[in-house]
Design a protein around this motif. Sequence first.
Motif, PDB file in Angstrom:
ATOM      1  N   HIS A  98      -9.096  -1.208   7.734  1.00  0.00           N
ATOM      2  CA  HIS A  98      -8.293  -1.616   6.798  1.00  0.00           C
ATOM      3  C   HIS A  98      -6.979  -0.968   6.714  1.00  0.00           C
ATOM      4  CE1 HIS A  98     -11.514  -4.488   5.438  1.00  0.00           C
ATOM      5  NE2 HIS A  98     -12.215  -3.448   5.476  1.00  0.00           N
ATOM      6  N   GLY A  99      -5.901  -1.744   6.230  1.00  0.00           N
ATOM      7  CA  GLY A  99      -4.524  -1.264   5.889  1.00  0.00           C
ATOM      8  C   GLY A  99      -3.594  -2.248   6.370  1.00  0.00           C
ATOM      9  N   ASP A 100      -2.348  -1.975   6.290  1.00  0.00           N
ATOM     10  CA  ASP A 100      -1.080  -2.548   6.499  1.00  0.00           C
ATOM     11  C   ASP A 100      -0.870  -2.552   7.817  1.00  0.00           C
ATOM     12  OD1 ASP A 100      -0.156  -0.112   6.166  1.00  0.00           O
ATOM     13  OD2 ASP A 100       0.800  -0.537   4.131  1.00  0.00           O
ATOM     14  N   PRO A 129      -4.725  -7.251   4.302  1.00  0.00           N
ATOM     15  CA  PRO A 129      -5.063  -6.469   2.974  1.00  0.00           C
ATOM     16  C   PRO A 129      -5.169  -7.593   1.953  1.00  0.00           C
ATOM     17  CG  PRO A 129      -3.279  -5.519   4.305  1.00  0.00           C
ATOM     18  CD  PRO A 129      -3.399  -6.696   4.974  1.00  0.00           C
ATOM     19  N   HIS A 162      -8.430   3.981  -0.938  1.00  0.00           N
ATOM     20  CA  HIS A 162      -8.956   2.746  -1.054  1.00  0.00           C
ATOM     21  C   HIS A 162      -8.126   1.556  -1.190  1.00  0.00           C
ATOM     22  CE1 HIS A 162     -12.282   5.591  -1.080  1.00  0.00           C
ATOM     23  NE2 HIS A 162     -13.103   4.698  -0.649  1.00  0.00           N
ATOM     24  N   LEU A 163      -8.832   0.221  -0.915  1.00  0.00           N
ATOM     25  CA  LEU A 163      -7.815  -0.789  -1.197  1.00  0.00           C
ATOM     26  C   LEU A 163      -8.840  -1.670  -2.095  1.00  0.00           C
ATOM     27  CD1 LEU A 163      -5.703  -3.058  -0.703  1.00  0.00           C
ATOM     28  CD2 LEU A 163      -7.257  -3.984   1.426  1.00  0.00           C
ATOM     29  N   GLU A 178     -12.502   0.940   2.090  1.00  0.00           N
ATOM     30  CA  GLU A 178     -11.887   2.404   2.396  1.00  0.00           C
ATOM     31  C   GLU A 178     -10.636   1.824   3.527  1.00  0.00           C
ATOM     32  OE1 GLU A 178     -12.788   6.678   4.270  1.00  0.00           O
ATOM     33  OE2 GLU A 178     -14.288   5.079   4.295  1.00  0.00           O
ATOM     34  N   LEU A 179      -9.614   2.332   2.857  1.00  0.00           N
ATOM     35  CA  LEU A 179      -8.294   2.307   4.015  1.00  0.00           C
ATOM     36  C   LEU A 179      -8.426   3.090   4.993  1.00  0.00           C
ATOM     37  CD1 LEU A 179      -5.122   1.943   1.343  1.00  0.00           C
ATOM     38  CD2 LEU A 179      -6.169   0.186   2.895  1.00  0.00           C
ATOM     39  N   SER A 180      -7.897   2.760   6.485  1.00  0.00           N
ATOM     40  CA  SER A 180      -7.724   3.545   7.387  1.00  0.00           C
ATOM     41  C   SER A 180      -6.497   4.229   7.896  1.00  0.00           C
ATOM     42  CB  SER A 180      -8.371   2.491   8.528  1.00  0.00           C
ATOM     43  OG  SER A 180      -9.710   2.041   8.441  1.00  0.00           O
ATOM     44  N   LEU A 236       0.700  -1.303  -0.140  1.00  0.00           N
ATOM     45  CA  LEU A 236      -0.098  -0.086  -0.104  1.00  0.00           C
ATOM     46  C   LEU A 236       0.841   1.358  -0.031  1.00  0.00           C
ATOM     47  CD1 LEU A 236      -2.572  -1.212   2.776  1.00  0.00           C
ATOM     48  CD2 LEU A 236      -2.715  -1.762   0.312  1.00  0.00           C
ATOM     49  N   GLN A 268      -3.110   6.090  -1.444  1.00  0.00           N
ATOM     50  CA  GLN A 268      -4.377   5.153  -1.604  1.00  0.00           C
ATOM     51  C   GLN A 268      -5.287   5.796  -0.367  1.00  0.00           C
ATOM     52  OE1 GLN A 268      -1.796   1.428  -2.138  1.00  0.00           O
ATOM     53  NE2 GLN A 268      -3.973   1.126  -2.635  1.00  0.00           N
ATOM     54  N   LYS A 276      -9.152  -5.747  12.210  1.00  0.00           N
ATOM     55  CA  LYS A 276      -8.541  -5.556  11.150  1.00  0.00           C
ATOM     56  C   LYS A 276      -8.099  -6.736  10.289  1.00  0.00           C
ATOM     57  CE  LYS A 276      -4.127  -4.964  10.184  1.00  0.00           C
ATOM     58  NZ  LYS A 276      -3.922  -5.125   8.825  1.00  0.00           N
TER      59      LYS A 276
END
Length: 471
Positions: free
Chosen positions: A194-196, A166, A10-11, A26-28, A4, A8, A163
């Motif tokens: 959502h995220g890494d 990804p 969105h994923l 949607e990424l957080s 990511l 960004q 969480k």
Amino acid sequence: MTALTASQTHLESREITTGEPLGTVELSTPDRVTSAARRAGAAAPAWAATPAEERAAIVERAADLLVQRAEQAQELLVREGGAIPGKAYFEVHQAAQELRHGARLARHPGLPHPPADDPERTAEVTRVPLGVVGVIVPWNFPLLLAARSLGPALALGNTVLLKPDPHTPLSGGRLFVEAFADAGLPPSVLEVVHGDADAGSALVQAPDVAMVSFTGSTEVGREIGAVCGRLLKRVVLELGGQNALVVLDDVDVEQAAAAGAWGSFLHQGQICMSARRHLVHRAVAEEYTEAFARHAAALRVGDPYRSDAQIGPVIDRRQLTTVANAVEQAVAQGARLVTGGRPQPPYYPPTVLADVTEQMDVFHTEVFGPVATVTAFTDDAEAIRLANTSDYGLTAAVYTSDTPRGELIGRQLRCGVTHIGDQTVVQDAALPFGGIGASGNGSGFGGRASLEAFTRWHTLTTSTPPRTYPF
């Protein structure tokens, strides 16, 4: 799935074999993760005060909805995570069972605590929810591994900040959001981010998060454990495994080899419980290696969504390279490549390495892919020593027809779970599960272990009339 980037918002989830888009989330950012934790924290008191029967009923309705929507869930698990249909079917229904197990815990919390020693002081000792539970799950069993925390955590009165990985944002996140919302879960009792790694770090450090339940790599688990220790947060870590399957000299070799193939190659060996080290009695080692390799070579490799493949894709290119490099290194160190060993991106064939010794890296290092090693032993004492020659301690199995002998060996294996007359990949929501050493910090899932993990003791004493003291 590529790394990511900061730009960004969105994923996009894509099919693992074709790259076809499946959906977006949607990424957080770290700030959004903290805000989500704050919302879950605000919702926690009312949810904890909700009667246990009502909480349990909502969790059970979510389980029913997962099963009703099994076809959609199974397709996502196949396309997003590379599961074969049989594994996807099992995961959906086992995830529902994990939710139902959590509901049962809320309805039947266990035996009462013994009374206080002072007969003039009454004591009410109960298990109470922790508050906000942060749950971080991997991509290999996104539905099941989330459910085993969500079920007990929610049913026992906690709110949850989830969480997903990804790689699997839909099967590990969106499915739960939809099922619990439709089951009647109040707003913010379940928040999904959502995220890494940045999102995961924010979740662990969020002030409103009281506990972290993490399933994933040992490397990341050590970091999370260190942060939780510094912040005095409860943490349950279920990490990697270099699991031993001990094959004794009394077995039906074909049956043992079939069990070994299942334990090593189900879901491309991308399971923490996979049988990675086959420790085989020298009297049957050559026969077993031949049969095991034959079973491995017969497995059909391909796209599990468009064919009857039994072995699907490795999760991504980086992991495929890691697996290939580990096999090449093992051969260079003297291991004998019996079958497999040639990557066919995005696939890696089931691979059997024989003549592996404890001096080789592959004997000690978890290769998270369809690779199994065979090591011969002379007697039971040597089998026990070899099995325990590992920093990991998740699962083990002893395949034998002599149950007392197998149990005697099994009780001496240094791990969290041991199976006699079976292979290493066994799941039961009612039984405690967890590893030691590099595999985790003990059982945090299943049976009373879940009750103990997701609640804490609270003691209320009453003295009537009020006590008097000399100063």
